[in-house]
Structures are given as C-alpha cells and as structure tokens.
Design a protein around this motif. Structure first.
Motif, short mmCIF file in Angstrom:
data_model
loop_
_atom_site.label_atom_id
_atom_site.label_comp_id
_atom_site.label_asym_id
_atom_site.label_seq_id
_atom_site.Cartn_x
_atom_site.Cartn_y
_atom_site.Cartn_z
N ILE A 224 57.23 -50.90 -30.56
CA ILE A 224 56.04 -50.38 -31.22
C ILE A 224 55.23 -51.60 -31.58
O ILE A 224 55.77 -52.56 -32.14
N TYR A 225 53.96 -51.61 -31.25
CA TYR A 225 53.16 -52.79 -31.56
C TYR A 225 51.76 -52.41 -31.98
O TYR A 225 51.26 -51.34 -31.66
N VAL B 26 52.89 -49.84 -36.27
CA VAL B 26 54.06 -50.39 -36.95
C VAL B 26 54.05 -49.99 -38.42
O VAL B 26 55.09 -49.60 -38.97
N ARG B 27 52.90 -50.06 -39.07
CA ARG B 27 52.80 -49.65 -40.47
C ARG B 27 53.26 -48.20 -40.64
O ARG B 27 54.04 -47.87 -41.53
N GLU B 28 52.79 -47.31 -39.77
CA GLU B 28 53.16 -45.90 -39.85
C GLU B 28 54.64 -45.69 -39.57
O GLU B 28 55.28 -44.86 -40.21
N VAL C 26 55.37 -57.78 -25.10
CA VAL C 26 54.58 -56.59 -24.78
C VAL C 26 53.34 -56.93 -24.00
O VAL C 26 52.83 -58.04 -24.07
N ILE C 27 52.86 -55.96 -23.28
CA ILE C 27 51.58 -56.08 -22.57
C ILE C 27 50.59 -55.25 -23.35
O ILE C 27 50.78 -54.04 -23.53
N VAL D 19 52.06 -58.04 -34.55
CA VAL D 19 53.18 -57.25 -35.05
C VAL D 19 53.87 -56.51 -33.90
O VAL D 19 53.21 -55.77 -33.17
N VAL D 20 55.17 -56.71 -33.77
CA VAL D 20 55.98 -55.95 -32.80
C VAL D 20 57.28 -55.55 -33.46
O VAL D 20 57.95 -56.35 -34.09
N ALA D 21 57.60 -54.28 -33.34
CA ALA D 21 58.87 -53.75 -33.88
C ALA D 21 59.71 -53.20 -32.73
O ALA D 21 59.17 -52.69 -31.76
#
Length: 65
Positions: free
Chosen positions: A5-6, A11-13, A56-57, A63-65
């Motif tokens: 998820i990025y 990410v916040r949600e 990620v692309i 931010v990346v989760a």
C-alpha cells in the motif's frame, strides 16, 4: 507474493482501519504517518525515497506499507 500500500492517504487509512502492516517504510519528512505509527505501536523504518521507488511503481509520496 508481496502486497504494498503506498501513498499518504491509502497508508493513513490502512493504519486507521487497523489493517495488518508487516513493514512500514517512511521518508523522514512524513511526520503525520510517523505519529500515527507511534500511537499504534507499529514499527517503522526511515528510508530514502530511492529505496521506496525500488519497491513500487508509481507515486509513493514517501510512504510504503
């Protein structure tokens, strides 16, 4: 297979919805996401933007989760 998820809003949600997060990678300037992670006791790692781009692309916004 890994699922990422990025982006700040997704990410916040995910954090607010208590989705299970295995790894949270953040650039140092994302203070809001860092504070949410701290409040929810989620471990995170401060990384470079280049590292996130290798995961990620697309537009990760730091931010990346």
């Amino acid at each position: 297979m890994s699922e990422f998820i990025y982006g700040k809003n997704p990410v916040r949600e995910a954090l607010k919805a208590n989705r299970k997060i295995k790894h949270l990678y953040i650039t140092k300037n994302n203070h809001e996401i860092i504070e949410i992670a701290k409040k929810k006791n989620i471990k995170f790692e401060i990384v470079s933007s280049g590292f996130l781009q290798s995961l990620v692309i697309g537009v990760h916004q730091g931010v990346v989760a």
